[in-house]
Write a protein that holds these residues in place. Structure first.
Motif, PDB file in Angstrom:
ATOM      1  N   TYR A   1      51.667  71.775 106.412  1.00 25.11           N
ATOM      2  CA  TYR A   1      50.946  72.956 106.447  1.00 25.11           C
ATOM      3  C   TYR A   1      50.557  73.309 107.923  1.00 25.11           C
ATOM      4  N   ILE A   2      49.995  74.570 108.330  1.00 26.46           N
ATOM      5  CA  ILE A   2      49.633  74.826 109.653  1.00 26.46           C
ATOM      6  C   ILE A   2      48.255  74.920 109.472  1.00 26.46           C
TER       7      ILE A   2
ATOM      8  N   SER B   1      56.351  73.361 116.135  1.00 26.89           N
ATOM      9  CA  SER B   1      56.300  73.912 114.609  1.00 26.89           C
ATOM     10  C   SER B   1      55.612  72.800 113.525  1.00 26.89           C
ATOM     11  N   GLY B   2      55.433  71.496 113.823  1.00 30.25           N
ATOM     12  CA  GLY B   2      55.011  70.759 112.953  1.00 30.25           C
ATOM     13  C   GLY B   2      56.191  70.205 111.853  1.00 30.25           C
TER      14      GLY B   2
ATOM     15  N   ARG C   1      46.603  70.393 114.339  1.00 27.71           N
ATOM     16  CA  ARG C   1      47.053  71.635 114.253  1.00 27.71           C
ATOM     17  C   ARG C   1      47.950  71.655 112.878  1.00 27.71           C
ATOM     18  N   PHE C   2      48.377  70.471 112.416  1.00 35.42           N
ATOM     19  CA  PHE C   2      49.169  70.400 111.063  1.00 35.42           C
ATOM     20  C   PHE C   2      48.539  69.437 109.985  1.00 35.42           C
TER      21      PHE C   2
ATOM     22  N   MET D   1      53.713  75.870 105.782  1.00 38.36           N
ATOM     23  CA  MET D   1      54.704  75.579 106.939  1.00 38.36           C
ATOM     24  C   MET D   1      56.167  76.590 106.616  1.00 38.36           C
TER      25      MET D   1
END
Length: 489
Positions: free
Chosen positions: A173-174, A227-228, A158-159, A185
């Motif tokens: 980053y996403i 959110s990471g 996811r990240f 991100m």
């Protein structure tokens, strides 16, 4: 009538009267002997007709007891499992530990009409896999249940994160779950130590560690699960021996290892905070390793490193209690220019690229000791020098960065022997000087970082052929001085 006649008639009447008296006296039951005019005949009284006994009511036949309802088993199959610790339950009970792929059957049988619900009570200790249940609920219908499926897979990334040696920062980053495209991100980069050359992520996806080669330290961060975003740990910095060059976290997430020019240091990882603590005695090495990568095998039992000075692949067993390392037998031979070692997801095969000879050495791994043995065909030639190789999560394909030819080489892996051979689509163009390939753990996306570290190219992975096709999005720019690009679940 004359007097004589009247007297005669009177006697006759008198005689008759006496006879009647005598008869009546006899009939009265007096005296035994006789003397009566007629014999007395006893009369036996006639009994009234007997009433037949009443017939009891007819008892209906007894109904035989109902047979107990038929009971049936509940079971299915497990696939993709690595390591121990998986426990299944049915209806919240009937614990069933599962140690390997194959079929399973719960011990408690259920009657027809009963409900069943199979769930995962505890996951495998290997944190890189998550097991889920399909077709796990229903009602018993006069047959055993055999179609419950427990599938263990790697969660998708996811990240993504990359450290910059120019800015001494770690940037996040996403990853778009549908397209695989990268986006910045919203959270700002976080500061690291000096010259962050290596980033390692905890297999749970909760922590990040950055190795600072100039600072002889590890910068540690928490990862927000939604959110990471990166945040500081309670113990943000951990010291290392001088000149740390590579780091690995084994897949149970309990131990970390740092390789330096003189040895390998071990650390325990706090499972709540992620904090590192040095443990045991560092493994001394006879020769400096140089700036090489270190790999923990996917089963969490062994660690591998390359000794540039002795041209060897070193194998170490992990003490499952303390995390200490113990050398395993005789090291395997490797080229002096080898940069790293890749292990397939099952922990059965290992691959070591040799840029100087444009070959990839292939080994089998002893399941007990972790020792490496060259395959019957010990290597495969590459068209140009390759530096780093990555094995797909499926274990069916391997990808090597051909930085001279500007392409990614694609190999099929023989499931039995582990030997590499060119895949049907054997290569794909990957820009200028590709050096490293990061694969999404779900096996859907690949990211190729060029030698300067400035850009990442995204590719879609064909699950059947292993072929790579470019994403629709353009190459994604990374910070100047970017080190290796890593993915997190």
């Amino acid at each position: 009538m004359n007097h004589t006649q009247r007297r005669s008639s009177s006697r006759v009447k008198h005689v008759i009267l006496l006879c009647l008296v005598a008869v009546l006296t006899a009939c009265g039951g007096g005296g035994g002997g006789g003397g009566g005019f007629l014999p007395i005949i006893p009369v036996t009284p006639v009994a009234p007709p007997e009433t037949p006994p009443a017939t009891p009511p007819e008892t209906p036949p007894e109904t035989p007891p109902e047979a107990p309802p038929q009971a049936y088993t509940v079971g299915g199959s497990v696939t993709g499992l690595i390591g121990s610790g998986l426990v299944l339950q049915n209806n919240g009970t009937d614990d069933l530990p599962v140690a390997a792929d194959g079929t399973f059957i719960f011990s408690t049988q259920l009657a027809t009409g009963a409900n069943y619900a199979v769930t995962v009570k505890s996951q495998s200790k290997i944190l890189t896999r998550v097991c889920t249940v399909t077709d796990g609920t229903g009602t018993i219908a006069n047959a055993a249940v055999t179609n419950v499926a427990v599938k263990c897979t790697s969660p998708p990334a996811r990240f993504a994160y990359v450290a910059s040696t120019a800015t001494n920062e770690l940037t996040g980053y996403i990853i778009d779950p549908s397209s695989g495209a990268l986006s910045a991100m919203s959270a700002p980069p976080v500061a690291t130590g000096n010259t962050p050359i290596f980033t390692v992520l905890h297999p749970s996806g909760r922590f990040a560690y950055v190795l600072n080669v100039s600072g002889d330290s590890i910068s540690s961060f928490t990862i927000d699960g939604t959110s990471g975003a990166l945040g500081p740990m309670t113990v943000p910095v951990t010291s290392t021996p001088p000149f740390p060059v590579a780091m690995a976290v084994e897949p149970t997430g309990r131990f970390a290892y740092v390789i330096t020019t003189t040895g390998i240091s071990s650390y325990t990882i706090d499972q709540t905070t992620g904090a590192l603590s040095a443990t045991g005695t560092p493994v001394a090495l006879a020769s400096p390793l140089g700036p090489q990568l270190m790999t923990a095998d996917p089963t969490g039992r062994f660690v591998y490193a390359i000794s540039a000075g002795t041209n060897e692949v070193l194998s170490f067993a992990i003490n499952q209690t303390t995390g200490d390392l113990t050398a395993n037998g005789t090291p395997a031979t490797a080229a002096s220019s080898a940069l790293g070692i890749a292990v397939d997801p099952t922990g059965r095969f290992a691959y070591v690229p040799d840029p100087s000879s444009s070959t990839i050495a292939m080994f089998s791994i002893d399941a007990t000791s972790g020792a490496l043995t060259p395959l019957a065909i010990p290597g495969i030639n590459t068209p140009n020098p390759v530096g780093l190789l990555t094995v797909a999560p499926s274990g069916r394909f391997a990808y090597a960065a051909d930085y001279v030819g500007g392409q990614v080489l694609i190999y099929a892996i023989d499931a039995t022997s582990g030997a590499l051979s060119s895949a049907p689509v054997s290569s794909v163009a990957a820009g200028i000087n590709p050096q490293y390939i990061a694969l999404d753990p779900s096996g859907r996306f690949a990211y190729v970082q060029n030698a300067s570290g400035a850009t990442v190219l995204g590719f879609n992975i064909d699950a059947d052929s292993g072929a790579l096709s470019p994403m629709a999005v353009p190459p994604f720019a990374l910070p100047f001085g970017a080190s290796l690009f890593v993915l997190s679940r």
